[in-house]
Enzyme design. Structure first.
Site, PDB file in Angstrom:
ATOM      1  N   LEU A  97       0.747  -1.075  -0.046  1.00 53.32           N
ATOM      2  CA  LEU A  97       0.020   0.071  -0.065  1.00 53.32           C
ATOM      3  C   LEU A  97       0.979   1.163  -0.076  1.00 53.32           C
ATOM      4  O   LEU A  97       0.448   2.224  -0.680  1.00 53.32           O
ATOM      5  CB  LEU A  97      -0.951   0.107   1.397  1.00 53.32           C
ATOM      6  CG  LEU A  97      -1.862   1.089   1.446  1.00 53.32           C
ATOM      7  CD1 LEU A  97      -2.800   1.061   0.194  1.00 53.32           C
ATOM      8  CD2 LEU A  97      -2.602   1.035   2.656  1.00 53.32           C
ATOM      9  N   ASP A 152       0.460  -5.512   9.882  1.00 49.48           N
ATOM     10  CA  ASP A 152       0.077  -4.399  11.046  1.00 49.48           C
ATOM     11  C   ASP A 152      -0.804  -5.074  11.945  1.00 49.48           C
ATOM     12  O   ASP A 152      -1.693  -5.415  11.593  1.00 49.48           O
ATOM     13  CB  ASP A 152      -0.266  -3.277  10.363  1.00 49.48           C
ATOM     14  CG  ASP A 152      -0.291  -2.113  11.244  1.00 49.48           C
ATOM     15  OD1 ASP A 152      -0.504  -2.110  12.525  1.00 49.48           O
ATOM     16  OD2 ASP A 152      -0.254  -0.957  10.688  1.00 49.48           O
ATOM     17  N   GLU A 229      11.571  -7.576   8.849  1.00 51.06           N
ATOM     18  CA  GLU A 229      11.002  -7.854   9.943  1.00 51.06           C
ATOM     19  C   GLU A 229      11.350  -8.794  10.634  1.00 51.06           C
ATOM     20  O   GLU A 229      11.628  -8.831  11.824  1.00 51.06           O
ATOM     21  CB  GLU A 229       9.427  -7.352   9.932  1.00 51.06           C
ATOM     22  CG  GLU A 229       8.643  -7.387  11.034  1.00 51.06           C
ATOM     23  CD  GLU A 229       9.031  -6.132  11.600  1.00 51.06           C
ATOM     24  OE1 GLU A 229       9.149  -5.912  13.006  1.00 51.06           O
ATOM     25  OE2 GLU A 229       9.380  -4.937  10.939  1.00 51.06           O
TER      26      GLU A 229
END
Length: 252
Positions: A97, A152, A229
């Site tokens: 996004l 998220d 991550e």
């Protein structure tokens, strides 16, 4: 070798884009309106833009090779790059996004293609909102793998509707996944891990992989190592929570 003198965003030593020029906010609101082109239907996806060596023409590709892997919220593209050489004959795409992050992945793939002729032609990235537009990109049963790595967590309860794994969204993912297709999820947030597992466990079209199947699947090993991550969590000695489920056809 890339000519980097005129482009400070590229590393002179590696030819790859330098991440500091593509930094973006870690969190985005997937429910907000964004402005980017969206295909009306999967047949409108121009494969020649994503895989120019494999699809030199933008003519319709009905019956031709199609995307099979989708990395939803692909971040900086580490998983795509690892999967590209592991499955060189499989088309895959990252869906992100954030505009700057998407641009970084595009530049990273282009640089890898230049530095490694003939390789990395099977991966691409698109800026889009997967929570809204997944059916615009993939036909029924088209995908064989979907990835949701370190999404998220949207900690606040009022924002749980923004989570990329939910019972409602799993209906759409089940539509795009072929029977036998697999959803891979991982997070370092225990509450989110329990949420994703509970959503998958309660959905009538998904079943958990067995321990033996997980150990035999080479992709599972990449969940913790291929992304930035995941590498950060490993460096900090953090714990991860996986949920890997198969799309199946329930007996009538």
């Amino acid at each position: 070798m890339l000519e980097n003198n005129a482009n400070p965003t590229l590393s002179k030593s590696t030819g790859l884009p330098r991440k500091r020029f593509y930094r973006a906010r870690a969190h985005s609101n997937p429910l907000s309106d964004s402005h980017f082109p969206i295909p009306i239907s999967p047949c409108q996806v121009d494969y020649s833009l994503h895989y120019p060596q494999l699809f030199p023409s933008s003519d319709k590709i009905d019956g031709a090779k199609k995307i099979q892997f989708a990395d939803v919220g692909c971040g900086f593209g580490g998983l795509l790059i690892s999967l590209s050489t592991l499955f060189p004959e499989t088309l895959m795409i990252g869906m992100e996004l954030r505009d700057k992050v998407t641009e970084y992945v595009k530049e990273r793939i282009l640089a890898l293609r230049v530095a490694n002729p003939g390789q990395y032609q099977n991966i691409s990235v698109v800026r889009t909102n997967s929570m809204k537009y997944i059916p615009n990109y993939f036909e029924k049963g088209q995908l064989s793998k979907m990835f949701f790595l370190f999404p998220d967590p949207h900690f606040k309860e009022k924002n749980h509707r923004r989570r990329v794994i939910s019972t409602h969204l799993l209906d759409e993912y089940a539509y795009c996944l072929g029977v036998g297709g697999i959803i891979y999820t991982i997070t370092d947030v225990e509450e989110l891990g329990e949420w994703m597992k509970a959503c998958l466990e309660s959905h009538p079209l998904f079943e958990a992989l067995t321990k033996e199947e997980l150990e035999a699947d080479p992709v599972v090993k990449l969940l913790t190592s291929a992304t930035e991550e995941g590498q950060k969590v490993a460096r900090n000695g953090g714990q991860t929570f996986q949920a890997v489920y198969r799309r199946f056809m329930p007996s009538q």
